[in-house]
Design an enzyme around this catalytic site. Structure first.
Site, PDB file in Angstrom:
ATOM      1  CG  ASP A 122      -1.676   1.019   0.887  1.00 40.62           C
ATOM      2  OD1 ASP A 122      -2.186   1.877  -0.086  1.00 40.62           O
ATOM      3  OD2 ASP A 122      -3.179   0.556   1.711  1.00 40.62           O
TER       4      ASP A 122
HETATM    5  C1  BGC Z   1      -5.054   3.295  -0.203  1.00 39.89           C
HETATM    6  C2  BGC Z   1      -5.340   2.261  -1.080  1.00 39.89           C
HETATM    7  C3  BGC Z   1      -4.845   3.375  -2.710  1.00 39.89           C
HETATM    8  C4  BGC Z   1      -3.650   4.055  -2.616  1.00 39.89           C
HETATM    9  C5  BGC Z   1      -3.594   4.451  -3.715  1.00 39.89           C
HETATM   10  C6  BGC Z   1      -3.251   4.143   0.107  1.00 39.89           C
HETATM   11  O1  BGC Z   1      -3.696   5.534   0.953  1.00 39.89           O
HETATM   12  O2  BGC Z   1      -5.119   2.687   0.994  1.00 39.89           O
HETATM   13  O3  BGC Z   1      -5.846   1.657  -1.252  1.00 39.89           O
HETATM   14  O4  BGC Z   1      -4.760   2.194  -3.354  1.00 39.89           O
HETATM   15  O5  BGC Z   1      -3.381   4.441  -1.576  1.00 39.89           O
HETATM   16  O6  BGC Z   1      -3.288   5.528  -3.809  1.00 39.89           O
END
Ligand code: BGC
Length: 764
Positions: free
Chosen positions: A228
């Site tokens: 993530d």
């Molecule tokens: C989120 C993800 C997301 C990623 C990219 C993170 O803060 O938890 O779900 O895909 O950011 O934006």
């Protein structure tokens, strides 16, 4: 096209390390000279959030269709529809040059106040898994990869970057992992995204148990594990644990750390190669398909409308709906005009356009009067409420639009309460007092408590975070142009205090203990017989369905065999409709505590007026099994099970009993601490101990000074001894120091082991 292994051999350690960290906010590093292109990612899951500026995550994205969010799609219980949405998302992604769309999110809704619940499917792992498979199938069928997220146990936003989740093994396996497992094993997503949080002390980004043992070892995942965004703290530890690609980049320090760790032997070269191979495979896959050239955005808007309409759940209807054509309407509430279509955070899509309920109602030609009803700041405004009541009084019916404000449902933090804002609750009551035919249309990305007002209104439509075409979809359902067929994928509790995680959420001192174990969602409410507002699986329509003639392919079966469960569903009303039929399994005889019932199959059936259809659902061994932590496997215990077919988890219409005559074979597991009950439940143990039982009881009775083998000092000896370890009982009668109780038990264990192999999982 070169193959990934061949490419790998042509890379230096520095180039390899560079491939394991993103190039910028959204792309991987291309490798010049060997023809490896960058992989472009963009957020989902309910639309393509393509941010043109590759250095930024938070900027405005280019317009894309905003489909209903996962909470809505899940309420459709229509896997084919979810596949269609997945395919449409892929078309838009591909047209923008996006190779991987960051979704679906399959985390389980442990608490109804989870900030990202609108982005997730369900409280039920089976439903979440089936829909994730459908979504990924649709997306990947068009050459765009999925990123199954957030692996794992990211069930709250509170302290999501640090919280340590402590969960028992059965809850992990039976509740929190199955949706991931189904998606990985059946839909084979190109990537899996690790979660931010810790599990049992270890960050998910460097959690070898999750990323390597379970994901790859047990489920055979062959794609790339990505982090993530910003979840990696120690790049080398993450790589060693199985995390292939860190996002976002650039992080030159992390690249150097990888190079150094290989040089000084802290990181085995093979582990780096393994990760690079997967990133290379991802890149090759990404560039194997030609990007789509044009996208029919009108068709996608129409799909968003159909999906929204099919997802809406008619929670209550005492005859107020459908509205007859031409009914003069009071339209109340600012969300009629400023439609709530999604939640906040990284999933936020810039829609291609928005059709509000007001636009759509106006297009019907009905006489409309509007009142704002509640202010954007949600502060009490008695004058708005008074005006709304006046408008309602003057019409033939009132539709009150209320919505949880976007900022209340968002990534990064949780909701603080279950109720609607007071200003909206008071509005509903005032309008209902002025107009008996008041319909509430609710836009929220999750369950809402309704106690203060639900009894005052005859109808409530849950329209969810409904996507950009939700306006006309609401009108389709209100007018009966579409017969509502959505059903709840999550329970609506009466109050937050009633919810399963109430006493342990959100955790303290950095730890969240999932004390409710496997009793999440309806599994908890069923077990505690807790009254709820609307049960899991509930949803009304404008027709009625009758269930009949349940047949099971066999009433006795063995582990490894499947059962076919068939029954008829008839549309007994005068309009066409769709029914979501649900099949739950109840374990009638079990040695461990199990939920009262668990969803194991479902189907959505379209039926014309008076039409009848036979539905057949399949149950495999897994549908009867629980996860056995000692044997570290799924075990279906021999015994009776009830198959419950219903229109909701609380509306079971048909039932049949079946018997599993031979359970899942399990290895011998009796030991020195095993109780008499456990010995008797084990076939080998039973063979050895049963003939000795009376003698053992007599010995114990004698040691207690009783001549009666069944009773001593007012105790039923049989019950008294049942849950004691055999060695403790034998120790009572230990008269000679030469005959140790432990040695005796060891001998009996040898005999039982010999009598046992292999054996059934038989309940006590
Ligand atoms: C989120 C993800 C997301 C990623 C990219 C993170 O803060 O938890 O779900 O895909 O950011 O934006």
């Amino acid at each position: 096209m070169s193959d990934a292994r061949e490419l790998l051999d042509r890379l230096s350690v520095e180039q390899k390390a560079a491939l394991c960290v993103g190039a910028d906010a959204w792309t991987t590093v291309p490798v010049d000279g060997v023809g490896v292109g960058a992989v472009r990612m963009a957020d989902g899951p309910h639309g393509v959030r393509f941010v043109a500026d590759e250095g930024a995550t938070g900027s405005e994205s280019v317009p894309a269709t905003c489909f209903p969010t996962a909470v809505a799609l899940a309420s459709s219980w229509n896997a084919d529809l979810v596949t269609e949405v997945g395919a449409a998302l892929a078309e838009e992604a591909a047209a923008l040059g996006v190779n991987v769309l960051l979704g679906p999110g399959v985390n389980i809704k442990r608490t109804p106040v989870g900030g990202r619940n609108f982005e997730y499917f369900s409280e039920d792992p089976y439903l979440a898994g089936e829909l994730a498979v459908a979504w990924i199938d649709g997306l990947q069928s068009r050459g765009v990869g999925a990123s199954l997220k957030h692996f794992a146990l990211n069930n709250q936003e509170f302290q999501r970057n640090s919280i340590d989740v402590l969960v028992d093994e059965r809850a992990l396996r039976e509740i929190y992992l199955p949706a991931f497992e189904a998606a990985v094993t059946r839909a084979r997503p190109w990537t899996v995204m690790c979660a931010y949080n810790r599990v049992a002390g270890e960050l998910c980004s460097q959690n070898a148990r999750l990323l390597s043992d379970i994901l790859r070892g047990e489920w055979g995942f062959d794609g790339a594990v990505i982090s993530d965004w910003g979840a990696v703290r120690d790049r080398v530890a993450a790589l060693a644990a199985g995390l292939d690609l860190e996002m976002p980049g650039p992080r030159p320090a992390h690249v150097q750390e990888i190079v150094d760790a290989v040089a000084d032997g802290r990181l085995p070269q093979e582990r780096l190669d393994d990760a690079v191979l997967r990133v290379l495979q991802l890149a090759l896959r990404s560039h194997a398909t030609e990007p789509a050239r044009s996208v029919d955005l009108e068709a996608h808007h129409a799909l968003a409308r159909r999906a929204a309409a099919e997802s809406m759940v008619l929670l209550k209807n005492d005859g107020a709906l459908p509205l007859e054509r031409g009914t003069p309407l009071a339209v109340i509430g600012r969300s009629a005009k400023e439609a709530k279509i999604q939640g906040g955070g990284s999933s936020r899509v810039t829609p291609t356009r928005i059709e509000s309920p007001w636009d759509a109602l106006a297009a019907t030609g009905s006489e409309l009067r509007y009142a704002e009803g509640w202010a954007a700041d949600l502060l009490p405004r008695p004058e708005l409420i008074r005006e709304a009541a006046d408008v309602a009084r003057s019409a033939a019916a009132a539709v009150v639009f209320v919505a949880l404000p976007g900022s209340l449902e968002s990534e990064g933090y949780d909701r603080t309460e279950l109720a609607l804002p007071l200003a909206q609750a008071e509005l509903i009551r005032a309008v209902a007092a002025a107009q008996p035919r008041t319909v509430v249309v609710l836009n929220s990305g999750g369950a809402v408590a309704m106690t203060p007002w639900i009894d005052s209104v005859p109808a409530v439509l849950q329209a969810w975070t409904m996507g950009q075409a939700g306006g006309p979809a609401v009108v389709d359902v209100l007018t009966g142009a579409v017969n509502p067929s959505g059903k709840l994928a999550e329970t609506f509790p009466l109050a937050l205090e009633d919810t399963p995680a109430y006493l342990s959420y959100p955790g303290e001192n950095g730890r969240a203990r999932y004390d409710e174990g496997i009793f999440v969602g309806y599994r908890y409410y069923d077990a505690r017989r807790t009254r709820v507002l609307f049960p899991f699986g509930h949803g009304l329509g404008y027709t009625t369905f009758a269930y009949d003639d349940l047949q099971v392919s066999a009433s006795r079966f063995e582990a490894g065999e499947s059962l076919r469960v068939s029954f008829t569903v008839a549309n007994t009303g005068s309009v066409a409709g769709q029914e979501v039929v649900q099949l739950y399994v109840h374990d009638a005889e079990t040695s461990v505590r199990r939920p009262v019932k668990e969803l194991k199959a479902f189907a959505k059936v379209a039926l014309g007026p008076r039409e009848t259809r036979r539905v057949t659902l399949q149950l495999s061994e897994r549908a009867f099994a629980y996860y056995h932590p000692v044997h570290a496997r799924w075990v279906a215990e021999a015994g009776d099970f009830d198959l419950l077919v219903g229109a909701s988890s609380a509306d079971i219409r048909l039932r049949a009993r079946v018997t599993l005559t031979r359970g899942t074979p399990v290895p011998f597991a009796l030991g020195r601490d095993s109780s008499v009950r456990e010995w008797l439940a084990d076939p080998g143990g039973h063979a050895v101990l049963a003939p000795l039982l009376r003698q053992i009881r007599e010995g114990a009775a004698h040691a207690m000074g009783s001549s009666d083998a069944d009773e001593a000092i007012g105790m039923d000896l049989n019950r008294f001894l049942m849950d004691m370890p055999l060695a403790s009982i034998l120790a009572f009668g230990e008269s000679s120091p030469d005959v140790s109780a432990t040695r005796l038990v060891d001998e009996l264990l040898d005999r039982a082991r010999a009598a046992a192999s292999p054996q059934d999982g038989t309940p006590a």
